[in-house]
Design a protein around this motif. Structure first.
Motif, short mmCIF file in Angstrom:
data_model
loop_
_atom_site.label_atom_id
_atom_site.label_comp_id
_atom_site.label_asym_id
_atom_site.label_seq_id
_atom_site.Cartn_x
_atom_site.Cartn_y
_atom_site.Cartn_z
N VAL A 244 63.20 -11.84 -76.54
CA VAL A 244 63.96 -10.45 -76.48
C VAL A 244 65.48 -10.73 -76.16
CG1 VAL A 244 64.39 -8.23 -75.21
CG2 VAL A 244 62.01 -9.15 -75.51
N LYS A 245 66.27 -10.53 -77.39
CA LYS A 245 67.73 -10.83 -77.05
C LYS A 245 67.90 -12.30 -76.98
CE LYS A 245 68.83 -6.22 -75.73
NZ LYS A 245 69.65 -5.21 -74.46
N GLY A 246 67.03 -13.12 -77.57
CA GLY A 246 67.28 -14.55 -77.64
C GLY A 246 66.61 -15.19 -76.25
N ARG A 247 66.08 -14.51 -75.41
CA ARG A 247 65.46 -15.23 -74.41
C ARG A 247 64.07 -14.94 -74.44
NH1 ARG A 247 64.65 -11.81 -69.86
NH2 ARG A 247 65.20 -9.41 -70.44
N THR A 248 63.18 -16.12 -73.66
CA THR A 248 61.77 -15.88 -73.83
C THR A 248 61.48 -15.09 -72.44
OG1 THR A 248 61.70 -17.96 -74.58
CG2 THR A 248 59.66 -17.36 -73.72
N ILE A 249 60.55 -14.07 -72.73
CA ILE A 249 59.89 -13.37 -71.69
C ILE A 249 58.52 -13.67 -71.42
CG2 ILE A 249 61.69 -11.58 -72.00
CD1 ILE A 249 59.55 -9.93 -73.17
N GLY A 250 57.87 -14.18 -72.47
CA GLY A 250 56.35 -14.57 -72.35
C GLY A 250 56.09 -15.23 -73.39
N VAL A 251 54.48 -15.41 -73.60
CA VAL A 251 53.86 -16.13 -74.81
C VAL A 251 52.67 -15.48 -75.12
CG1 VAL A 251 52.65 -18.37 -75.09
CG2 VAL A 251 55.18 -18.25 -74.01
N ILE A 252 52.32 -15.35 -76.23
CA ILE A 252 50.89 -14.77 -76.82
C ILE A 252 50.23 -16.21 -77.15
CG2 ILE A 252 49.76 -13.61 -78.54
CD1 ILE A 252 52.09 -11.61 -78.54
N GLU A 253 48.94 -16.59 -76.81
CA GLU A 253 48.10 -17.47 -77.11
C GLU A 253 46.95 -16.95 -77.58
OE1 GLU A 253 47.25 -21.99 -74.99
OE2 GLU A 253 46.81 -20.10 -73.93
N LEU A 254 46.64 -17.58 -78.87
CA LEU A 254 45.25 -17.10 -79.42
C LEU A 254 44.09 -18.24 -79.45
CD1 LEU A 254 46.57 -14.60 -82.37
CD2 LEU A 254 45.89 -14.02 -80.12
N LEU A 255 43.11 -18.22 -79.29
CA LEU A 255 42.08 -19.28 -79.19
C LEU A 255 40.80 -19.09 -80.13
CD1 LEU A 255 41.87 -19.57 -75.32
CD2 LEU A 255 43.57 -20.65 -76.83
N ASN A 256 40.51 -20.15 -80.77
CA ASN A 256 39.45 -20.26 -81.65
C ASN A 256 39.18 -19.26 -82.63
OD1 ASN A 256 38.69 -22.50 -79.91
ND2 ASN A 256 37.20 -21.53 -78.69
N LYS A 257 40.01 -19.36 -83.58
CA LYS A 257 39.67 -18.41 -84.70
C LYS A 257 38.32 -18.47 -85.51
CE LYS A 257 42.70 -16.97 -88.97
NZ LYS A 257 41.46 -17.37 -89.95
N ARG A 258 37.81 -17.38 -85.83
CA ARG A 258 36.51 -17.40 -86.22
C ARG A 258 36.22 -17.89 -87.67
NH1 ARG A 258 36.49 -11.81 -84.04
NH2 ARG A 258 35.97 -11.91 -81.62
N ASP A 259 37.08 -17.58 -88.62
CA ASP A 259 37.00 -18.05 -89.72
C ASP A 259 37.86 -19.15 -90.17
OD1 ASP A 259 39.13 -16.67 -89.65
OD2 ASP A 259 38.99 -15.24 -91.38
N GLY A 260 37.95 -20.23 -89.48
CA GLY A 260 38.69 -21.34 -90.01
C GLY A 260 39.79 -21.72 -88.96
N PRO A 261 40.74 -22.51 -89.50
CA PRO A 261 41.78 -23.11 -88.51
C PRO A 261 42.87 -22.07 -88.45
CG PRO A 261 41.80 -24.44 -90.46
CD PRO A 261 40.28 -23.94 -90.46
#
Length: 728
Positions: free
Chosen positions: A307-324
């Protein structure tokens, strides 16, 4: 010749039949995977092959991936860089077919790394020969068809290759169409997901509920087993799990990841996404979190929330079901994270503003002080119920009214308005604290403050008006005054008895006493005398304040009054090594005044001067005549600039010292009861002497004032009317 025509006709019929079946496959396929499977089946029938596959390139053409095989296989090799395979790179670049003998063309020591990794796979499938056909559509190579002969080498004829290229063109066009359609569908799904998230943020003020809805939508959209949302804690500098969803179940809430640890922090610091398709072997992997819940992490897609060039958080997704995970998905999640970040930040800011507003409203409603806030246009923008009650105006009617108008109306209703100097120590001369007495609907007293309102930069953005109901304070003060007066009055009788007893003992009525006892009795008598004078001063002040003090006025000689005052303090001055001097104008007229009161006034002023003058200095007691006009008053001197006096004849007395001086902000306060000067000359005493002087002089119809500056001495002066006819 006839046999050749028959063979060509049969080949033509086969080609036409294959084209029809490919067209039918394109028309009936619902998904790209289904299209590829049907297309490979038709190619296998045409070329009489068992093994075949489709390699598709990424949008930028840098990555290649085997996406479909015939017969279908449960697992496929991971994506690889096109630059790592010389043969594939050449087929794509030249858009020309290539036939390869595995043993001769691929199994060489100088083969590319990707080729060497592919050899065990080809060996396990017993592949001997390969035919590579480029997939070209819209003047772009989107992939490669791979045909394999098993158990024995095979050389494909030019007719077979031409036939395969013709069918490959049809298949490439269909693949492009499907990919465009899928991309549009994904974009539609992406927008729908973002709309759902925006709606969730707008419909809920509970940040945890917002986090849950965000991760629920993202997990569903990207088809992953689990997903986490981590927000940056500005105070601790850690990333905190605020929401983790695995199969719809919330986990890991409040778990913290220290700065610099894990893939999440590498993404947060670099502000760039990370794709990890072999998480356990990645050196950045922070396994403490997954081990704590017994979850096996295989693949990770992690993106920063900016947001406005600064990091406020992170989204992390794990283990995609249909491949990498792929680059395209990373790009989509980055776009979504940007929108999600704004939505989350707005939700957090809105909640903060709402919380602050509610707290401010609660404070304003619960305080016993009336509060009005005006903007820079002097218009009231905030008012609390107590202000409405004190001002006798509906709260809604206070808003948008000019603040100065409201204050003027309040002062117009007041029967008395005062500005206590003990509450106004500012050296700018402006009274910022005012006390008002209101008679209706019931008698009460208000204390009013006006203060500037400033933002964090220091710029003024408005004014704050505070109103305190001090009726109880005034009532308690009056009770205290009454009790003190009664107590002081009752103290005088026993104190007089003590002094009389001491005097009788000193005179030997109780028997002979020694010299040491005589000295001690003298000290006791002197202390009692001082206390009696203090009590008399308090009683006199009380009577003067109430207007009950009677003055025994008689014609007095100013010279005699000055001599009497100097005689009383000559010994005290010698003890302080201070010289007393007179400065009297010749031919001063007689003065109608109370001798005892006037001598006490001059004595108090002279006594104060002696206390605070350094050794070797001079204190002057003077008197002169003045007429009540500016020219005559001006002749008294710059250090005797009196307040405006009404027309008439006045006698002015003054006491001038060479002490430390008194700061200007204390010139009024010093005449109040128990008034103290912080950082000035007032360091001891009861603070009653100057109060008595002021009240006694005013009882004579006169004025008393101070001319002083810190470090240059002080001059206390009083002006008394020569006759009682001049008194107000």
């Amino acid at each position: 010749m006839a046999r050749s025509r028959i063979a060509d006709q049969a080949l033509g019929d086969l080609r036409a039949d294959s084209l029809l079946r490919i067209a039918a496959a394109i028309e009936t396929a619902v998904t790209l995977d289904e299209l590829l499977m049907l297309g490979l089946h038709e190619f296998a029938r045409l070329l009489e092959l068992v093994n075949s596959g489709v390699i598709l390139l990424s949008d930028d053409g840098a990555q290649a991936r085997l996406v479909s095989t015939s017969p279908p296989r449960p697992s496929l090799p991971p994506p690889f860089a096109l630059a790592e395979t010389t043969v594939l790179q050449q087929v794509v670049a030249e858009r020309q077919p290539a036939q390869l003998d595995v043993a001769r063309d691929l199994a060489r020591p100088d083969a590319a790394p990707a080729t060497l990794r592919l050899l065990p796979y080809l060996s396990a499938e017993r592949v001997e020969s390969l035919l590579l056909i480029p997939l070209v559509a819209q003047d772009s190579c989107i992939g490669v068809l791979v045909f394999a002969s098993v158990d024995k080498p095979r050389r494909f004829s030019a007719v077979e290759v031409a036939h395969a290229r013709l069918l490959a063109g049809q298949l490439a066009a269909a693949i492009t169409s499907f990919r465009i359609t899928e991309k549009a569908q994904r974009r539609t799904e992406e927008l729908a997901t973002l709309n759902d998230i925006a709606a969730a943020v707008a419909s809920s003020l509970d940040t945890r509920e917002v986090y849950h809805l965000v991760m629920e939508k993202i997990n569903k959209y990207f088809r992953v087993d689990a997903g986490s949302l981590l927000m940056l804690d500005e105070e601790s500098g850690e990333l905190v799990f605020v929401m983790t969803l695995e199969a719809g179940e919330e986990k890991l809430f409040g778990v913290r990841v220290p700065r610099g640890q894990g893939i999440v922090w590498s993404v947060a610091d670099a502000q760039r996404y990370a794709i990890v398709n072999d998480a356990p072997n990645d050196p950045r992997f922070y396994r403490q979190v997954s081990d704590s819940v017994g979850y096996e992490v295989k693949t990770i897609l992690c993106v920063p929330i900016l947001v406005k060039g600064r990091t406020i958080g992170v989204i992390e997704l794990l283990n995609k079901r249909d491949g990498p995970f792929g680059e395209e998905e990373a790009g989509r999640l980055m776009r979504m994270a940007a929108t999600i970040g704004v939505a989350i930040e707005n939700a957090r800011l809105f909640q903060t503003v709402t919380t602050v507003r509610d707290r401010l409203e609660a404070i304003l409603n619960s305080t016993n002080d009336g509060i009005l806030m005006a903007d820079m246009r002097d218009v009231v923008v905030t008012a609390n119920p107590e202000a409405a009650r004190l001002l006798q105006v509906r709260r809604d009617d206070l808003i948008s009214r000019p603040l100065d108008d409201l204050l003027a109306e309040l002062r117009a209703r007041a029967t008395d308005v005062s500005a206590p100097s003990w509450l106004n120590d500012g050296d700018d001369g402006d009274d910022v604290v005012v006390e008002l007495e209101l008679a209706s609907p019931q008698r009460r007293y208000l204390r009013h403050y006006t203060l500037p309102v400033r933002e964090t930069s220091g710029a003024q953005i408005g004014r704050l008006a505070l109103f305190q109901d001090i009726s109880k304070e005034r009532e308690l003060a009056q009770l205290r005054e009454d009790y003190t007066g009664m107590l002081v009055h009752d103290l005088r009788a026993p104190l007089t008895a003590i002094m009389n007893g001491i005097m009788m003992v000193k005179r030997g009525l109780g028997g002979p006493i020694s010299d040491q006892q005589q000295e001690l009795l003298g000290i006791a008598h002197q202390g009692s005398q001082t206390m009696l004078e203090m009590i008399n001063t308090l009683l006199d002040i009380a009577r003067l304040e109430q207007g009950h003090m009677s003055l025994n006025c008689e014609p007095l000689s100013p010279y005699a009054v000055v001599d009497q005052t100097l005689d009383r303090l000559k010994v005290a001055a010698e003890a302080q090594r201070v010289r007393l001097a007179q400065e009297l104008t010749v031919g001063l007229p007689l003065l109608e005044a109370d001798r005892e009161k006037l001598v006490r006034v001059l004595q108090n002023l002279l006594d104060n001067a002696i206390k605070f003058s350094p050794g070797g200095s001079v204190i002057t007691l003077g008197a002169s005549f003045a007429h009540g006009d500016r020219d005559a008053v001006g002749r008294l001197g710059a250090d005797l600039s009196p307040p405006d006096l009404v027309a008439g004849d006045w006698l002015v007395f003054w006491v001038r010292d060479q002490g430390p001086g008194i700061p200007p902000q204390y010139h009024e306060r010093i005449f109040e009861k128990f008034g103290q000067v912080h950082g000035g000359r007032k360091v001891r005493g009861t603070g009653l002497g100057l109060t008595f002087c002021k009240l006694a002089v005013e009882a004579h119809g006169g004025r008393i004032w101070l001319q002083s500056a810190q470090g240059v001495g002080s001059t206390f002066a009083l002006a008394l009317p020569l006759s009682q006819d001049q008194r107000p």
